[in-house]
Design a protein around this motif. Structure first.
Motif, PDB file in Angstrom:
ATOM      1  N   GLY A  64     -12.577 -30.819  22.535  1.00 12.92           N
ATOM      2  CA  GLY A  64     -12.386 -29.731  21.594  1.00 12.92           C
ATOM      3  C   GLY A  64     -12.571 -30.158  20.154  1.00 12.92           C
ATOM      4  O   GLY A  64     -12.988 -31.281  19.855  1.00 12.92           O
ATOM      5  N   PHE A  65     -12.261 -29.241  19.241  1.00  9.18           N
ATOM      6  CA  PHE A  65     -12.436 -29.470  17.813  1.00  9.18           C
ATOM      7  C   PHE A  65     -11.305 -30.383  17.334  1.00  9.18           C
ATOM      8  O   PHE A  65     -10.223 -29.927  16.951  1.00  9.18           O
ATOM      9  CB  PHE A  65     -12.395 -28.123  17.079  1.00  9.18           C
ATOM     10  CG  PHE A  65     -13.033 -28.146  15.726  1.00  9.18           C
ATOM     11  CD1 PHE A  65     -14.365 -27.806  15.563  1.00  9.18           C
ATOM     12  CD2 PHE A  65     -12.301 -28.493  14.597  1.00  9.18           C
ATOM     13  CE1 PHE A  65     -14.958 -27.801  14.304  1.00  9.18           C
ATOM     14  CE2 PHE A  65     -12.878 -28.498  13.338  1.00  9.18           C
ATOM     15  CZ  PHE A  65     -14.209 -28.155  13.197  1.00  9.18           C
ATOM     16  N   SER A  66     -11.560 -31.690  17.331  1.00  7.63           N
ATOM     17  CA  SER A  66     -10.480 -32.650  17.100  1.00  7.63           C
ATOM     18  C   SER A  66     -11.028 -33.961  16.561  1.00  7.63           C
ATOM     19  O   SER A  66     -12.237 -34.174  16.488  1.00  7.63           O
ATOM     20  CB  SER A  66      -9.716 -32.914  18.409  1.00  7.63           C
ATOM     21  OG  SER A  66     -10.581 -33.497  19.375  1.00  7.63           O
ATOM     22  N   SER A  67     -10.096 -34.831  16.158  1.00  8.28           N
ATOM     23  CA  SER A  67     -10.361 -36.239  15.849  1.00  8.28           C
ATOM     24  C   SER A  67     -11.460 -36.449  14.809  1.00  8.28           C
ATOM     25  O   SER A  67     -12.541 -36.948  15.121  1.00  8.28           O
ATOM     26  CB  SER A  67     -10.714 -36.986  17.140  1.00  8.28           C
ATOM     27  OG  SER A  67      -9.719 -36.786  18.118  1.00  8.28           O
ATOM     28  N   PRO A  68     -11.219 -36.108  13.541  1.00  8.68           N
ATOM     29  CA  PRO A  68     -12.252 -36.265  12.508  1.00  8.68           C
ATOM     30  C   PRO A  68     -12.528 -37.707  12.116  1.00  8.68           C
ATOM     31  O   PRO A  68     -13.478 -37.959  11.373  1.00  8.68           O
ATOM     32  CB  PRO A  68     -11.686 -35.478  11.328  1.00  8.68           C
ATOM     33  CG  PRO A  68     -10.204 -35.500  11.518  1.00  8.68           C
ATOM     34  CD  PRO A  68      -9.989 -35.475  12.998  1.00  8.68           C
ATOM     35  N   THR A  76      -7.854 -30.552  14.951  1.00  9.78           N
ATOM     36  CA  THR A  76      -7.977 -30.647  13.504  1.00  9.78           C
ATOM     37  C   THR A  76      -8.522 -29.342  12.935  1.00  9.78           C
ATOM     38  O   THR A  76      -9.173 -28.563  13.645  1.00  9.78           O
ATOM     39  CB  THR A  76      -8.917 -31.804  13.102  1.00  9.78           C
ATOM     40  OG1 THR A  76      -8.922 -31.941  11.686  1.00  9.78           O
ATOM     41  CG2 THR A  76     -10.340 -31.542  13.569  1.00  9.78           C
ATOM     42  N   ALA A  77      -8.228 -29.124  11.658  1.00 10.04           N
ATOM     43  CA  ALA A  77      -8.869 -28.048  10.905  1.00 10.04           C
ATOM     44  C   ALA A  77      -9.496 -28.649   9.648  1.00 10.04           C
ATOM     45  O   ALA A  77      -9.640 -27.980   8.628  1.00 10.04           O
ATOM     46  CB  ALA A  77      -7.853 -26.966  10.546  1.00 10.04           C
ATOM     47  N   VAL A 244      -6.538 -17.753  13.663  1.00  5.49           N
ATOM     48  CA  VAL A 244      -5.555 -17.678  14.746  1.00  5.49           C
ATOM     49  C   VAL A 244      -5.508 -18.988  15.507  1.00  5.49           C
ATOM     50  O   VAL A 244      -4.429 -19.511  15.833  1.00  5.49           O
ATOM     51  CB  VAL A 244      -5.894 -16.508  15.699  1.00  5.49           C
ATOM     52  CG1 VAL A 244      -5.030 -16.564  16.951  1.00  5.49           C
ATOM     53  CG2 VAL A 244      -5.716 -15.169  14.986  1.00  5.49           C
ATOM     54  N   ARG A 245      -6.679 -19.550  15.786  1.00  8.04           N
ATOM     55  CA  ARG A 245      -6.723 -20.860  16.465  1.00  8.04           C
ATOM     56  C   ARG A 245      -5.960 -21.908  15.670  1.00  8.04           C
ATOM     57  O   ARG A 245      -5.173 -22.683  16.226  1.00  8.04           O
ATOM     58  CB  ARG A 245      -8.185 -21.274  16.650  1.00  8.04           C
ATOM     59  CG  ARG A 245      -8.374 -22.688  17.220  1.00  8.04           C
ATOM     60  CD  ARG A 245      -8.614 -23.695  16.107  1.00  8.04           C
ATOM     61  NE  ARG A 245      -8.803 -25.048  16.628  1.00  8.04           N
ATOM     62  CZ  ARG A 245      -8.822 -26.146  15.890  1.00  8.04           C
ATOM     63  NH1 ARG A 245      -8.619 -26.063  14.576  1.00  8.04           N
ATOM     64  NH2 ARG A 245      -8.997 -27.335  16.431  1.00  8.04           N
ATOM     65  N   HIS A 251       0.848 -24.239  13.774  1.00 12.11           N
ATOM     66  CA  HIS A 251       2.015 -23.410  13.417  1.00 12.11           C
ATOM     67  C   HIS A 251       2.079 -23.200  11.907  1.00 12.11           C
ATOM     68  O   HIS A 251       3.147 -23.254  11.289  1.00 12.11           O
ATOM     69  CB  HIS A 251       3.307 -24.058  13.922  1.00 12.11           C
ATOM     70  CG  HIS A 251       3.250 -24.403  15.379  1.00 12.11           C
ATOM     71  ND1 HIS A 251       3.214 -23.450  16.374  1.00 12.11           N
ATOM     72  CD2 HIS A 251       3.186 -25.602  16.015  1.00 12.11           C
ATOM     73  CE1 HIS A 251       3.151 -24.046  17.557  1.00 12.11           C
ATOM     74  NE2 HIS A 251       3.135 -25.346  17.357  1.00 12.11           N
ATOM     75  N   LYS A 252       0.903 -22.975  11.325  1.00 11.97           N
ATOM     76  CA  LYS A 252       0.796 -22.838   9.881  1.00 11.97           C
ATOM     77  C   LYS A 252      -0.431 -21.999   9.567  1.00 11.97           C
ATOM     78  O   LYS A 252      -1.437 -22.073  10.281  1.00 11.97           O
ATOM     79  CB  LYS A 252       0.681 -24.224   9.236  1.00 11.97           C
ATOM     80  CG  LYS A 252       0.641 -24.212   7.723  1.00 11.97           C
ATOM     81  CD  LYS A 252       0.521 -25.639   7.199  1.00 11.97           C
ATOM     82  CE  LYS A 252       0.448 -25.655   5.685  1.00 11.97           C
ATOM     83  NZ  LYS A 252       0.291 -27.021   5.155  1.00 11.97           N
ATOM     84  N   PHE A 253      -0.349 -21.220   8.492  1.00 12.67           N
ATOM     85  CA  PHE A 253      -1.486 -20.390   8.098  1.00 12.67           C
ATOM     86  C   PHE A 253      -2.544 -21.253   7.428  1.00 12.67           C
ATOM     87  O   PHE A 253      -2.374 -21.726   6.307  1.00 12.67           O
ATOM     88  CB  PHE A 253      -1.018 -19.274   7.161  1.00 12.67           C
ATOM     89  CG  PHE A 253      -2.133 -18.380   6.684  1.00 12.67           C
ATOM     90  CD1 PHE A 253      -2.806 -17.552   7.569  1.00 12.67           C
ATOM     91  CD2 PHE A 253      -2.500 -18.377   5.344  1.00 12.67           C
ATOM     92  CE1 PHE A 253      -3.839 -16.729   7.128  1.00 12.67           C
ATOM     93  CE2 PHE A 253      -3.522 -17.557   4.891  1.00 12.67           C
ATOM     94  CZ  PHE A 253      -4.200 -16.732   5.797  1.00 12.67           C
ATOM     95  N   ILE A 254      -3.649 -21.484   8.126  1.00 14.89           N
ATOM     96  CA  ILE A 254      -4.790 -22.230   7.601  1.00 14.89           C
ATOM     97  C   ILE A 254      -6.012 -21.347   7.810  1.00 14.89           C
ATOM     98  O   ILE A 254      -6.578 -21.304   8.897  1.00 14.89           O
ATOM     99  CB  ILE A 254      -4.974 -23.578   8.330  1.00 14.89           C
ATOM    100  CG1 ILE A 254      -3.707 -24.421   8.233  1.00 14.89           C
ATOM    101  CG2 ILE A 254      -6.175 -24.323   7.757  1.00 14.89           C
ATOM    102  CD1 ILE A 254      -3.758 -25.694   9.055  1.00 14.89           C
ATOM    103  N   PRO A 255      -6.426 -20.598   6.790  1.00 12.00           N
ATOM    104  CA  PRO A 255      -7.505 -19.627   6.986  1.00 12.00           C
ATOM    105  C   PRO A 255      -8.796 -20.235   7.525  1.00 12.00           C
ATOM    106  O   PRO A 255      -9.378 -19.725   8.483  1.00 12.00           O
ATOM    107  CB  PRO A 255      -7.705 -19.038   5.585  1.00 12.00           C
ATOM    108  CG  PRO A 255      -6.414 -19.276   4.883  1.00 12.00           C
ATOM    109  CD  PRO A 255      -5.888 -20.566   5.422  1.00 12.00           C
TER     110      PRO A 255
END
Length: 438
Positions: A64-68, A76-77, A244-245, A251-255
């Motif tokens: 998945g979208f992870s580990s930068p 990660t975001a 949303v993802r 558990h935090k708002f990260i647009p």
């Protein structure tokens, strides 16, 4: 010069197809030359050793979208999703860290960069006519940074430049459209852009407000804001699934992306304070990444934000100096352009530096011309270099960060030179009757 040669030259100079072909050829030639200088093993690995490449590797590996940062650190975001997923698709089809994947990613960058000639041509044609449009497209086709960056950065940089140019063109065209479909597609375009490069978001309210104002003459008063609101709603809806993802994972708002705090601290920390008696160790990305790996993304970003804001509040004088330095750095590629030019060890490098210094000056002239002539399209064009850099003035910068707006900067440069030329020509024409005859 015979008339037929003049006409042939004018036709070639204003041929968009020729401009795109030259742009493609220049980028392919540079890539071919550079690839021959670098071992194949390095080309397979090194261009992907970035946050983008590491996230794409994780996606392609089923994690998945992870580990930068290559080590398995979980979701990660750090980046917006479009380009990492695009690169992951290349990995899936052509192999992870393979020569084929590098050349496919490079080819896409070249395609994005060469294609940028098209929107900047049509935007320039609407703003200032065919001559300026052709000049702007030629400038982009041959601009050194635009030729080099597709090879140097397997990142969203070239795609972002294309999207910003398309957004400007679409905004100028949309201002006269009453079709809901056009405004809906515009919203989708904004959604794609924000999910590629969130820094462009500063332009959204200006572009939408200007387009809404322009449509007042083409729509009933009751519908003035209907279409812009539709475009804005579609833009937001495009981003909602990713937001949303992020909330589910953190558990935090990260647009869109989470790393602003890190970028802020890199550019604003105690190492910039010469009066600090107990100066900490150098603030390097390597040191900060080790902390990230130790405490996790959410806690790391909170700490970075707290430290950066504390430094900014406590050191207003230093912060003012840093902003001034970043302003120069953003527009010239170095905080000391004259010294860097003198120290350059090759004519090619000096040519690149000279281009980076001259283009912003000409673009400033373009801003003056558009405002002085009260050009109907001045606001969206001028807002690009005015608003986009603000994020980097408070964090840190490089020419790569400026690249997404370089097509618009070159358009402004073409407008500035054209305006200056016309002013000189008018002045000479007024003086010529008074010149003594031969």
């Amino acid at each position: 010069m015979p008339t037929f040669l003049t006409n042939a030259f004018r036709k070639a100079a204003t041929s968009l197809l020729l401009i795109v072909l030259v742009a493609t050829g220049a980028r392919v030639a540079l890539a071919w030359y550079e690839a021959r200088q670098i071992p194949a093993q390095a080309l397979r690995i090194v261009p992907f050793q970035t946050e983008t490449g590491h996230i794409a590797y994780s996606i392609a590996s089923g994690k998945g979208f992870s580990s930068p940062f290559q080590r398995d650190t979980g979701p990660t975001a750090w980046l917006a999703p479009v380009y990492p997923y695009l690169l992951a698709g290349i990995f899936k089809l052509f192999g992870v860290y393979t020569l084929a994947s590098f050349f496919v990613a490079l080819s896409l960058n070249i395609l994005f960069s060469a294609a940028t000639c098209v929107p900047i041509f049509y935007a320039g044609k609407r703003v200032a006519g065919l001559g300026v449009a052709s000049a702007a497209a030629w400038l982009w086709a041959l601009f050194p940074n635009a030729i080099i960056i597709p090879f140097e950065w397997i990142w969203d940089t070239s795609l972002s430049a294309l999207l910003v140019a398309v957004l400007l063109w679409a905004t100028l065209e949309l201002a006269e459209s009453r079709r809901l479909l056009d405004w809906s597609l515009y919203g989708l375009l904004w959604g794609l852009t924000l999910l590629t490069n969130p820094a462009v978001a500063l332009l959204l309210p200006i572009f939408l407000a200007w387009a809404a104002h322009r449509t007042r003459g083409y729509t009933p008063a009751s519908n003035t804001f209907l279409r812009p609101l539709l475009a804005a709603a579609i833009t937001i809806l495009c981003c909602v699934p990713w937001t949303v993802r992020n909330y589910i994972q953190f558990h935090k708002f990260i647009p869109l992306r989470s790393n602003f705090a890190f970028e802020l601290y890199i550019g604003n920390n105690e190492n910039y304070d010469d009066q600090h008696r107990l100066r900490p160790g150098a603030i390097t990305q390597d040191r900060e990444i080790r902390r990230y790996l130790h405490i996790g993304e959410t806690a790391f970003m909170e700490e970075e934000k707290t430290k950066a804001l504390a430094f900014i509040v406590a050191h207003p004088r230093i912060e003012s100096w840093l902003v001034a330095q970043r302003f120069v750095d953003f527009w010239t590629g170095t905080a000391t352009p004259l010294a860097t030019f003198r120290q350059a060890d090759s004519l090619w490098l000096r040519f690149i530096l000279l281009c980076n210094d001259v283009v912003p000056l000409c673009a400033f002239l373009g801003v003056v011309v558009l405002l002085a002539t009260k050009n109907a399209y001045a606001l969206p064009v001028v807002s690009v270099p005015m608003l986009f850099p603000l994020l980097y003035y408070v964090t840190h910068t490089s020419l790569r960060y400026r690249h997404p707006i370089d097509p618009v900067v070159l358009l402004l440069a073409a407008i500035g030179v054209h305006g200056m030329w016309r002013r000189i020509a008018r002045k000479l024409s007024r003086e010529s009757p008074n010149l003594p005859s031969a």
